[in-house]
Structure formats: C-alpha cells, structure tokens
Write an enzyme that holds these catalytic residues in place. Structure first.
Site, PDB file in Angstrom:
ATOM      1  N   SER A  23      24.958 -51.639 -63.662  1.00  0.00           N
ATOM      2  CA  SER A  23      25.978 -50.704 -63.150  1.00  0.00           C
ATOM      3  C   SER A  23      27.257 -51.432 -62.751  1.00  0.00           C
ATOM      4  CB  SER A  23      25.423 -49.933 -61.942  1.00  0.00           C
ATOM      5  OG  SER A  23      24.960 -50.821 -60.952  1.00  0.00           O
ATOM      6  N   ASN A 110      18.619 -50.340 -51.940  1.00  0.00           N
ATOM      7  CA  ASN A 110      18.548 -48.871 -51.906  1.00  0.00           C
ATOM      8  C   ASN A 110      19.455 -48.302 -50.824  1.00  0.00           C
ATOM      9  OD1 ASN A 110      16.610 -49.410 -53.755  1.00  0.00           O
ATOM     10  ND2 ASN A 110      14.872 -48.717 -52.525  1.00  0.00           N
ATOM     11  N   THR A 155      45.636  -6.984 -61.646  1.00  0.00           N
ATOM     12  CA  THR A 155      44.179  -6.927 -61.514  1.00  0.00           C
ATOM     13  C   THR A 155      43.666  -6.569 -62.903  1.00  0.00           C
ATOM     14  OG1 THR A 155      44.053  -4.579 -60.970  1.00  0.00           O
ATOM     15  CG2 THR A 155      44.318  -6.096 -59.111  1.00  0.00           C
ATOM     16  N   HIS A 156      42.512  -7.111 -63.264  1.00  0.00           N
ATOM     17  CA  HIS A 156      41.985  -6.972 -64.633  1.00  0.00           C
ATOM     18  C   HIS A 156      43.030  -7.429 -65.654  1.00  0.00           C
ATOM     19  CE1 HIS A 156      38.746  -4.427 -62.914  1.00  0.00           C
ATOM     20  NE2 HIS A 156      39.719  -4.089 -62.082  1.00  0.00           N
ATOM     21  N   SER A 277      55.427 -29.157 -81.167  1.00  0.00           N
ATOM     22  CA  SER A 277      54.445 -29.101 -82.244  1.00  0.00           C
ATOM     23  C   SER A 277      54.914 -30.007 -83.369  1.00  0.00           C
ATOM     24  CB  SER A 277      54.325 -27.666 -82.743  1.00  0.00           C
ATOM     25  OG  SER A 277      53.834 -27.646 -84.068  1.00  0.00           O
ATOM     26  N   LYS A 283      57.974 -24.481 -81.121  1.00  0.00           N
ATOM     27  CA  LYS A 283      56.964 -24.492 -80.071  1.00  0.00           C
ATOM     28  C   LYS A 283      57.367 -25.297 -78.839  1.00  0.00           C
ATOM     29  CE  LYS A 283      53.491 -22.787 -80.119  1.00  0.00           C
ATOM     30  NZ  LYS A 283      52.200 -23.144 -80.695  1.00  0.00           N
ATOM     31  N   GLU A 290      47.233 -27.070 -69.857  1.00  0.00           N
ATOM     32  CA  GLU A 290      46.004 -26.860 -70.632  1.00  0.00           C
ATOM     33  C   GLU A 290      45.006 -27.985 -70.335  1.00  0.00           C
ATOM     34  OE1 GLU A 290      46.956 -25.836 -74.890  1.00  0.00           O
ATOM     35  OE2 GLU A 290      48.958 -25.880 -74.056  1.00  0.00           O
TER      36      GLU A 290
HETATM   37  N1  ARG Z   1      22.760 -50.239 -59.012  1.00  0.00           N
HETATM   38  C1  ARG Z   1      21.805 -49.540 -58.239  1.00  0.00           C
HETATM   39  C2  ARG Z   1      22.239 -48.091 -58.022  1.00  0.00           C
HETATM   40  O1  ARG Z   1      23.331 -47.774 -58.283  1.00  0.00           O
HETATM   41  C3  ARG Z   1      21.692 -50.182 -56.897  1.00  0.00           C
HETATM   42  C4  ARG Z   1      20.395 -49.940 -56.207  1.00  0.00           C
HETATM   43  C5  ARG Z   1      19.323 -50.661 -56.885  1.00  0.00           C
HETATM   44  N2  ARG Z   1      18.089 -50.545 -56.230  1.00  0.00           N
HETATM   45  C6  ARG Z   1      16.937 -50.817 -56.849  1.00  0.00           C
HETATM   46  N3  ARG Z   1      15.864 -50.681 -56.181  1.00  0.00           N
HETATM   47  N4  ARG Z   1      16.919 -51.217 -58.086  1.00  0.00           N
HETATM   48  O2  ARG Z   1      21.494 -47.241 -57.609  1.00  0.00           O
END
Ligand code: ARG
Length: 460
Positions: A23, A110, A155-156, A277, A283, A290
């Site tokens: 990541s 975590n 409305t509508h 365009s 245009k 958009e």
């Molecule tokens: N890159 C991980 C995430 O975004 C970090 C946490 C990783 N924890 C683990 N137990 N592998 O969640």
C-alpha cells in the site's frame, strides 16, 4: 526487501505478490501522520517505563529528522516497503539500530493505520470545508449582484412559480452549508484514539492512553480493542459526507448546464470556463460542469465500495481494510477539485436579466390568481378549480392572464376586480410571499445577510 514479519518464514516472499499487495504507493500520503503517531507512541512508552528516557529521546530526534526530510523532499518517502509504517520503521532502525527496534513494543500496525487515517482526516477536512465556503461565497456574490431580478423556479422541471434569481443561488448555498457541518461531524467521528488496542486484545504495557490521546489531540479513546482494530465507520462517514457534497455540486451543475443552454440562456458561462467542439464551430460546451456531474458517480462508487468491503468482514483487522485509503484519498481529491471548479464557474456566470425575467411570467402566475380569490373568501380548493378552468381555456387559445379583459376576468368569477391587473404579475407574486424561507425580497435579503455572515465567520 525484509518485511516486518520475515522471522516466521523460511522463504522470502514472492516479490510480485508483495508488490501487488503493497500500500506504500498510496499510503505514503499518511507519512506525516504516521510519524506523528510514532512520536507520541515513543513518549507514551517512556512514560510507561518501557523505554529508557534516553532511547525515547533518540527515537524522537530521529523521527523528527525523518519527518523534516520527508517534508522537504517528497522523493525521500519512497522504497520497496510494504507500507508507510514499514518505511518509517525501516529508516528509523537504519539510523538508530536497536533503539529503533524497540518502538513497536506493545503496538500493532492494525491500530497504527487507524490512528494515521484518523489524524489524516482531522488534518485535511478543514481544507475541504474552506473550499466549500468559497463556493458558498461565489453563490452569495451572484445572489447579491442579481438584486431584484426574477426567474422561474421549476417543479417536475416544468416552470412553477416566479422567484428571485438570488433565491435560486441561495438554494444551492443551503445544501453546501449542511455539507460543511456534515464534514465537521465526520471529523468529530475520526476523533477517537485507537492506540492501546494492540493487534486485537489490547496491550500488556501500562500505557496511559488518556495522556497519549491528549498528546495527539484526540478527545476520546476507542471503547473496545476488537472493534477498534477494524472500525472504519469514520472513513465511511467521511465518504458519505463527500458523496453528498458531490451530489449537491452535481445537481447545481445540472441546473447550470440547462439554464445556460440555448433553450433558456438565463445565465452565460464564462468563455474561459467553457470548451468548443472539434467539428461544430458554434458549440460552447459546459465541460467543467459536466465533469463535476460525472465525478459525483465516482465519489458514490467509493462510498459503496467501502461499505461493500466492510459488509462481510469477520471482526478484527482484515487486510481488506487496506482498500479504505484509495477510496478516502480519491474522494477527497475529487471533491477538492470539483469545489474549486464550481467556485470559478459560479463566480464567472453572467445573468441575462431580460431572458430570465421574461420566463418568469405567464401561467406561472396561476397560484397567485387562486390566492386572489382566496383573499375574496373563496375556499382554496374551489379557487383552484376556477383558475384551472381558466388556464385550460387560455392554453387552448394560446393566451396568457395578462391578455384577459376585465369582462373575461369577471366571466371566470364575479370576484375578480380591477386590481387583478396589478396583483397578477411576477413581481407581485414574489412580493406577496410571507415566510422566512420564501422568495420574498425581505426574506431573501435576510438569508443573504445570514449566509454572508456565516461564510465570513467560517472562512476566518
Ligand atoms: N497497509 C495496511 C493497511 O492499510 C496496514 C495494516 C497492516 N496490518 C496487518 N496486520 N497486515 O491496512
């Protein structure tokens, strides 16, 4: 590349799989927050007597230097690491040896990734709020310069009643003001410290989590370590707040695309914010609007994507949660970009007074005709029928209320007097409104003062 967990394995990880699951490419955006969290964790370990003060200070010094280097040179925050947490720890250990190796005592990635994302949102949401205030400022600016100009409200998507053009602009400011508050609530939800949760069961060291929370500026502590390791409600709340803001920008874009178009031309888009365009020389396309409308689908996709990822997860951390970050970051970038474009487009609009005003007349006055009869004692339901029949006839004859002779008025109802001529005009219709949320000039002026004062306070 050594990982944070290589000891358990006899073989090196498969390089392609590790890279695919990494990541770091996107969570490098959490670099500052990761270092901030680690600085506070080092101090918490020292307070708990887990780290000798000298080592904690060395860790703090080194992390601070790493932070400064990363800030000064974004290219520094790079490497083959699995994620930003592994990167920061690798550099720390490279520079400090065993003292660096002690930093992760009692802590898990975590909770670290959760604290990082919470710090990140707390840090970044105010910029989105400031950008919302700028769009509201542009809308209030248009409302102010529109003065007493009139246009139809729909409305509508059928012309309904005359309103002040200022009322139309303030109608788009009102939901954005709620978005501002909704983002504040998302920020508030992120404001809970997950550290102390360990990997899932808590930590075995006497960490003073309240002091740690104060150190990091959190006002609350996560209530349960199992929940804390996989709680991404705050990310979902953020994505919802972003998505709803995008929905509001999209609806505003849709209004402007239509009302700047050739059929209406109530407003003119600035040339600088329009596109041409390649084939059709005539245009003048509203591409920026958009794109804002199109990108609202993308933000909604991120919200739905995260909710879908969360839905089937067993409790506790699961790697699926890593998908939260691309969603949060892209939603943030999308909203920031769209807010900036929306502010420019709104500020660059020119009002075509005569066209807007001309469209605010005709059958739009039917409710006012019915109200006239109500003023003469006719029950509203009866008045509605009388005026409905009159409208039916006028539509068939291709005429409007203003074309009716006094005799024709009286033919519809004896109660129509000579004053009906001045009572049944777009201006009189608007002036007759009485409630504070209405399009009456007094109410709109008060609403404009209110939102301008709010924007000035929110922007400072
Ligand atoms: N890159 C991980 C995430 O975004 C970090 C946490 C990783 N924890 C683990 N137990 N592998 O969640």
């Amino acid at each position: 590349m050594t990982t944070l967990w290589s000891g358990r394995f006899a073989a090196a990880p498969d390089a392609a799989t590790l890279e695919w699951g990494s990541s770091f490419g996107f969570d490098r955006r959490l670099f500052e927050d990761d270092v901030a969290g680690s600085l506070a964790w080092a101090r918490a370990l020292a307070r708990a007597g887990v780290l000798p003060p000298g080592e904690a200070q060395a860790i703090e010094r080194t992390l601070t230097a790493i932070l400064q280097e990363g800030r000064a040179n974004p290219g520094f925050v790079e490497g083959p690491d699995e994620d930003v947490h592994s990167f920061v720890e690798r550099i720390l250990v490279e520079r400090l040896g065993d003292a660096g190796r002690r930093l992760h005592t009692g802590r898990s990635r975590n909770e670290q990734v959760s604290v990082d994302l919470r710090l990140y949102l707390r840090r970044r949401i105010p910029a989105l709020q400031a950008a919302i205030v700028r769009v509201i400022g542009a809308l209030a600016g248009q409302a102010g310069s529109a003065g007493d100009a009139l246009m139809p409200a729909f409305t509508h998507f059928r012309p309904a009643q005359p309103v002040l053009v200022a009322h139309f602009f303030l109608a788009h400011a009102a939901p954005l003001r709620r978005d501002f508050d909704r983002l504040a609530r998302a920020r508030d939800e992120a404001d809970a410290l997950p550290l102390g949760s360990g990997a899932i069961a808590g930590t075995s060291y006497p960490i003073d989590v309240h002091a740690l929370a104060r150190d990091l500026g959190f006002t609350r502590i996560a209530a349960n370590s199992i929940d804390a390791s996989s709680d991404r409600d705050f990310a979902a709340t953020f994505l919802y707040a972003v998505t709803l803001a995008m929905v509001h920008l999209s609806r505003m874009s849709e209004d402007l695309i239509i009302l700047c178009g050739d059929e209406y031309r109530f407003f003119e888009l600035s040339d600088a914010l329009s596109t041409g365009s390649s084939m059709m020389p005539q245009k003048k396309n509203p591409d920026p609007l958009e794109l804002v409308r199109g990108k609202s689908g993308r933000a909604l996709g991120h919200l739905v994507g995260l909710l879908a990822a969360l839905k089937g997860l067993p409790s506790g951390y699961n790697k699926d949660l890593q998908e939260d970050k691309p969603a949060v970051f892209d939603a943030e970038d999308t909203l920031a970009g769209c807010l900036s474009i929306a502010a420019s487009v709104v500020a660059g609009l020119t009002l075509n007074r005569s066209r807007a005003q001309a469209a605010a007349s005709g059958m739009l006055l039917a409710t006012d005709v019915a109200d006239y009869l109500v003023g003469r004692g006719v029950p509203f339901r009866r008045a509605h029928e009388i005026v409905g029949a009159l409208v039916h006839r006028l539509v068939a004859e291709g005429r409007e209320f203003t074309a009716l002779t006094p005799a024709e008025w009286r033919q519809a109802s004896e109660l129509f007097g000579a004053d009906v001529v001045e009572r049944i005009t777009p201006r009189a219709s608007v002036d007759a409104k009485q409630t504070p949320q209405s399009t009456s000039p007094g109410a709109v002026a008060a609403a404009l003062r209110d939102i301008s004062a709010w924007a000035a306070a929110a922007g400072s």
